[in-house]
Design a protein around this motif. Structure first.
Motif, mmCIF file in Angstrom:
data_model
loop_
_atom_site.group_PDB
_atom_site.id
_atom_site.type_symbol
_atom_site.label_atom_id
_atom_site.label_comp_id
_atom_site.label_asym_id
_atom_site.label_seq_id
_atom_site.Cartn_x
_atom_site.Cartn_y
_atom_site.Cartn_z
ATOM 1 N N GLU A 17 0.802 -1.214 0.000
ATOM 2 C CA GLU A 17 0.000 0.000 0.000
ATOM 3 C C GLU A 17 0.841 1.274 0.000
ATOM 4 O O GLU A 17 0.645 2.122 -0.872
ATOM 5 C CB GLU A 17 -0.968 -0.006 1.183
ATOM 6 N N PRO A 18 1.800 1.441 0.936
ATOM 7 C CA PRO A 18 2.553 2.694 0.924
ATOM 8 C C PRO A 18 3.252 2.921 -0.402
ATOM 9 O O PRO A 18 3.255 4.030 -0.933
ATOM 10 C CB PRO A 18 3.584 2.501 2.043
ATOM 11 N N PHE A 21 0.569 3.768 -3.227
ATOM 12 C CA PHE A 21 -0.007 5.097 -3.027
ATOM 13 C C PHE A 21 1.051 6.173 -3.217
ATOM 14 O O PHE A 21 0.782 7.224 -3.798
ATOM 15 C CB PHE A 21 -0.632 5.210 -1.635
ATOM 16 N N GLY A 22 2.273 5.914 -2.730
ATOM 17 C CA GLY A 22 3.343 6.888 -2.881
ATOM 18 C C GLY A 22 3.660 7.136 -4.345
ATOM 19 O O GLY A 22 3.810 8.284 -4.775
ATOM 20 N N ALA A 24 1.640 6.690 -6.802
ATOM 21 C CA ALA A 24 0.511 7.428 -7.374
ATOM 22 C C ALA A 24 0.624 8.905 -7.028
ATOM 23 O O ALA A 24 0.328 9.778 -7.856
ATOM 24 C CB ALA A 24 -0.804 6.870 -6.838
ATOM 25 N N GLY A 25 1.079 9.193 -5.819
ATOM 26 C CA GLY A 25 1.240 10.589 -5.395
ATOM 27 C C GLY A 25 2.259 11.318 -6.242
ATOM 28 O O GLY A 25 2.013 12.425 -6.724
ATOM 29 N N ILE A 26 3.414 10.657 -6.469
ATOM 30 C CA ILE A 26 4.454 11.273 -7.291
ATOM 31 C C ILE A 26 3.946 11.497 -8.711
ATOM 32 O O ILE A 26 4.152 12.554 -9.313
ATOM 33 C CB ILE A 26 5.718 10.381 -7.311
ATOM 34 N N THR A 28 0.861 11.920 -9.659
ATOM 35 C CA THR A 28 -0.075 13.047 -9.650
ATOM 36 C C THR A 28 0.683 14.364 -9.674
ATOM 37 O O THR A 28 0.324 15.292 -10.406
ATOM 38 C CB THR A 28 -0.964 12.993 -8.384
ATOM 39 N N LEU A 29 1.740 14.442 -8.880
ATOM 40 C CA LEU A 29 2.544 15.670 -8.843
ATOM 41 C C LEU A 29 3.087 15.984 -10.231
ATOM 42 O O LEU A 29 2.990 17.118 -10.713
ATOM 43 C CB LEU A 29 3.693 15.507 -7.844
ATOM 44 N N LEU A 237 15.575 21.430 -9.647
ATOM 45 C CA LEU A 237 15.245 20.002 -9.607
ATOM 46 C C LEU A 237 16.485 19.182 -9.249
ATOM 47 O O LEU A 237 16.425 18.263 -8.420
ATOM 48 C CB LEU A 237 14.694 19.588 -10.973
ATOM 49 N N ALA A 240 17.190 19.550 -5.612
ATOM 50 C CA ALA A 240 16.253 18.783 -4.798
ATOM 51 C C ALA A 240 16.589 17.292 -4.855
ATOM 52 O O ALA A 240 16.580 16.608 -3.830
ATOM 53 C CB ALA A 240 14.827 19.018 -5.284
ATOM 54 N N GLY A 243 19.379 16.531 -2.761
ATOM 55 C CA GLY A 243 18.936 16.478 -1.366
ATOM 56 C C GLY A 243 18.306 15.134 -1.041
ATOM 57 O O GLY A 243 18.600 14.528 -0.015
ATOM 58 N N VAL A 244 17.442 14.639 -1.940
ATOM 59 C CA VAL A 244 16.787 13.349 -1.708
ATOM 60 C C VAL A 244 17.837 12.248 -1.622
ATOM 61 O O VAL A 244 17.815 11.404 -0.721
ATOM 62 C CB VAL A 244 15.777 13.038 -2.834
ATOM 63 N N ASN A 247 19.683 12.459 1.646
ATOM 64 C CA ASN A 247 18.854 12.009 2.771
ATOM 65 C C ASN A 247 18.729 10.486 2.797
ATOM 66 O O ASN A 247 18.973 9.850 3.815
ATOM 67 C CB ASN A 247 17.443 12.603 2.667
ATOM 68 N N TYR B 92 0.037 7.792 2.885
ATOM 69 C CA TYR B 92 0.821 7.002 1.934
ATOM 70 C C TYR B 92 0.968 7.751 0.611
ATOM 71 O O TYR B 92 2.029 7.753 -0.007
ATOM 72 C CB TYR B 92 0.142 5.659 1.655
ATOM 73 N N PHE B 93 -0.145 8.372 0.211
ATOM 74 C CA PHE B 93 -0.201 9.049 -1.086
ATOM 75 C C PHE B 93 0.784 10.227 -1.113
ATOM 76 O O PHE B 93 1.483 10.439 -2.093
ATOM 77 C CB PHE B 93 -1.637 9.533 -1.313
ATOM 78 N N PRO B 96 5.964 10.435 -0.078
ATOM 79 C CA PRO B 96 7.159 10.612 -0.927
ATOM 80 C C PRO B 96 7.238 12.011 -1.533
ATOM 81 O O PRO B 96 8.316 12.599 -1.607
ATOM 82 C CB PRO B 96 6.975 9.565 -2.028
ATOM 83 N N THR B 97 6.075 12.549 -1.934
ATOM 84 C CA THR B 97 6.057 13.885 -2.525
ATOM 85 C C THR B 97 6.547 14.916 -1.523
ATOM 86 O O THR B 97 7.363 15.796 -1.833
ATOM 87 C CB THR B 97 4.620 14.228 -2.959
ATOM 88 N N ALA B 103 13.365 18.011 0.680
ATOM 89 C CA ALA B 103 14.776 17.914 0.303
ATOM 90 C C ALA B 103 15.251 19.119 -0.505
ATOM 91 O O ALA B 103 16.450 19.303 -0.676
ATOM 92 C CB ALA B 103 15.010 16.632 -0.491
ATOM 93 N N ILE B 104 14.337 19.933 -1.015
ATOM 94 C CA ILE B 104 14.770 21.130 -1.745
ATOM 95 C C ILE B 104 15.451 22.067 -0.755
ATOM 96 O O ILE B 104 14.848 22.433 0.248
ATOM 97 C CB ILE B 104 13.566 21.864 -2.377
ATOM 98 N N PRO B 105 16.712 22.448 -1.005
ATOM 99 C CA PRO B 105 17.332 23.413 -0.093
ATOM 100 C C PRO B 105 16.509 24.711 -0.095
ATOM 101 O O PRO B 105 16.358 25.325 -1.147
ATOM 102 C CB PRO B 105 18.718 23.640 -0.707
#
Lengths: 269, 258
Positions: A17-18, A21-22, A24-26, A28-29, A237, A240, A243-244, A247, B92-93, B96-97, B103-105
């Motif tokens: 699930e995570p 859904f995650g 799907a979230g990305i 959507t973004l 981008l 960022a 950064g990801v 992390n 959950y959705f 990650p976003t 993470a963006i400085p």
């Protein structure tokens, strides 16, 4: 295919699930980033659609200036992190294992720590000009505290019986530090470095942005002032994503290095 | 005896700072480096630099921008965090976003927001909100997620629902974690205040410090750095005071557990 997938999803919902859904979230973004400028909710001049940003990103990859800036950013970040770590470990052990020193320095440290690191920008510029060293000063200043405080916590947490044992065996100070203190503080050092890694990257890019030392941050300012908006967003981008990566990388490294440590072992269960 | 212990305490607090200042004075007088003016000189220019007029025109506007942005981020972050934290699938959705945005400085946002909002106060407040909100939001989500299930079930069986459930149960249980985020956001907020003013502004502390540096007015520049330091220390002390008040129950509980 779908039925097989569905049953699998239903059988182990917690696991997938995570992730689903995650993702799907990305997705959507990404779709929003593409459609919002195209249908004109924001001015595409200020916020170009994702496709244009990605095109600009491809252009960046073919420019040698980009790669040299990228290299400068990484080098400054690594160097700053390494120096801050070394300083933090040495100072931390010293301050925590010599109580008088710790007490004497307490007020000074409590005053220095909350000073916003960017307050040092003008001083750094005067001392070093718009070079990498000016930014390095900011990076070290900001990330030193993360390591220092973790190490100090760590030293205070060393088993007193182990220290007493070392004393009754008449181990020298150096041997005690190497054989007793260092092994028990390594988890704290690793956590400190993980925290410092993120801070150091932010300050590295900030320094490039404000001071104009070579790196991605400088390219962002150049792109913005010359009106190359898509190019600017592609560089943001990159910052960022860097950064990801830092992390996630630092967290993974911590888990790999500390797999034996209680905090990680309980986390896994 | 208490006098002696008080003296000892004062000694530990002030010994090193006094030694540093004396050393600095002696060294500055002998080296005469323009970059490191003597603290005496800095102390002399400080009142004329900041207390004459600049306090209303630069210091107060800076602080107002900072407070507006910080409180805005706090309110938004906690509200959104409570919503996202209580709906599992939404969390959950979005997780990650949100991690990506975190993470963006944050200083990178200054040139972006400048495109949309110009260089006025609005830009600065937006930049501060954007920088501060991620640690608050993510920690609130984490705090809400970690609430004891028994507590929530108890509330349900007592039919505590809706607004009362939010204010009396979820918010207090998540508050220790929210404070962790708010503390991280505090230093980010100050940094964003200074950077947005260094970049493009016509007033503010950050703007003035850069001006002093360009004009080579070094004692004034140093006085600005020290002012920022003092603001940082005060903001931190105030934060600790509020945290201590609000979280007394939590700290007491921790002590008891030990």
């Amino acid at each position: 295919m779908t039925t097989a997938q569905q049953t699998r999803v239903r059988a182990r919902p917690k696991r997938n699930e995570p992730l689903l859904f995650g993702a799907a979230g990305i997705l959507t973004l990404l779709i929003l980033l593409q459609t919002i400028p195209t249908i004109g909710i924001v001015n595409p001049k200020f916020f170009p659609p994702l496709s244009e940003i990605l095109q600009a990103l491809m252009v960046q990859f073919s420019r040698p200036e980009f790669w040299s800036a990228f290299g400068s950013t990484i080098l400054g970040w690594l160097l700053g992190l390494a120096i801050a770590t070394a300083l933090g470990v040495i100072l931390g052990i010293l301050l925590a294992s010599v109580p008088v020193l710790g007490k004497l320095m307490h007020s000074t440290i409590e005053f220095l720590r909350p000073i916003p690191s960017v307050a040092l920008v003008p001083l750094a510029v005067l001392l070093f000009g718009t070079t990498m060293n000016a930014t390095l000063l900011l990076v070290i200043y900001a990330s030193l505290w993360q390591v220092l405080f973790q190490v100090m916590y760590g030293v205070k947490d060393v088993d007193p019986v182990a220290i007493d044992t070392a004393k009754s065996y008449r181990l020298s100070t150096w041997t005690t530090i190497r054989r007793v203190i260092w092994p028990s503080i390594t988890p704290y050092v690793i956590i400190g470095v993980r925290l410092a890694a993120a801070v150091a990257l932010v300050l590295e890019i900030t320094g490039e942005l404000v001071i104009g030392s070579p790196g991605i941050g400088k390219l962002i300012v150049t792109a913005q002032s010359s009106g190359a908006t898509a190019s600017m967003y592609s560089l943001v981008l990159i910052a960022a994503l860097l950064g990801v990566v830092v992390n996630i990388g630092a967290r993974t490294a911590e888990q790999k290095l500390l797999f034996w440590h209680a905090s990680i072992r309980t986390e896994a269960h | 005896m208490t006098l002696a212990s008080l003296g000892k305490k004062l000694f530990y607090v002030f010994a090193v700072p006094i030694v540093i200042v004396i050393f600095w004075i002696v060294w500055a007088d002998s080296a005469k480096s323009p970059f490191w003016p003597s603290p005496v000189v800095i102390a002399k220019v400080f009142p004329a630099t900041w207390l004459d007029g600049r306090i209303q025109e630069d210091v107060v506007p800076s602080l107002i921008r900072f407070l507006t942005g910080y409180l805005g981020a706090l309110i938004l972050g906690v509200m959104l965090g409570m919503i996202i934290g209580s709906i599992r699938r939404l969390r959950y959705f979005l997780e990650p976003t949100l991690e990506f945005f975190r993470a963006i400085p944050p200083p990178v946002l200054v040139p972006i927001v400048m495109l949309f909002a110009g260089i006025g106060d609005g830009m600065k407040v937006i930049v501060i909100i954007f920088g501060c909100i991620w640690p608050i939001l993510l920690n609130t989500i984490e705090g809400v997620r970690g609430i004891d299930g028994v507590q929530l079930d108890t509330a349900r069986s007592y039919r505590i629902n809706g607004w009362r459930r939010t204010v009396k149960i979820i918010l207090p249980s998540a508050s220790p974690q929210i404070f962790i985020g708010a503390r991280q956001a505090l230093s980010i907020g100050l940094i964003m205040m200074v950077i947005s003013e260094m970049f493009a502004a016509t007033n503010g502390i950050g703007f003035n410090i850069v001006q002093f540096q360009r004009l080579f007015a070094l004692p004034e520049m140093w006085s600005g750095i020290i002012l920022l330091g003092v603001i940082g220390v005060c903001a931190n002390a105030l934060f600790r005071l509020i945290e201590g008040r609000v979280l007394t129950w939590y700290f007491n509980m921790q002590v008891k557990e030990k």
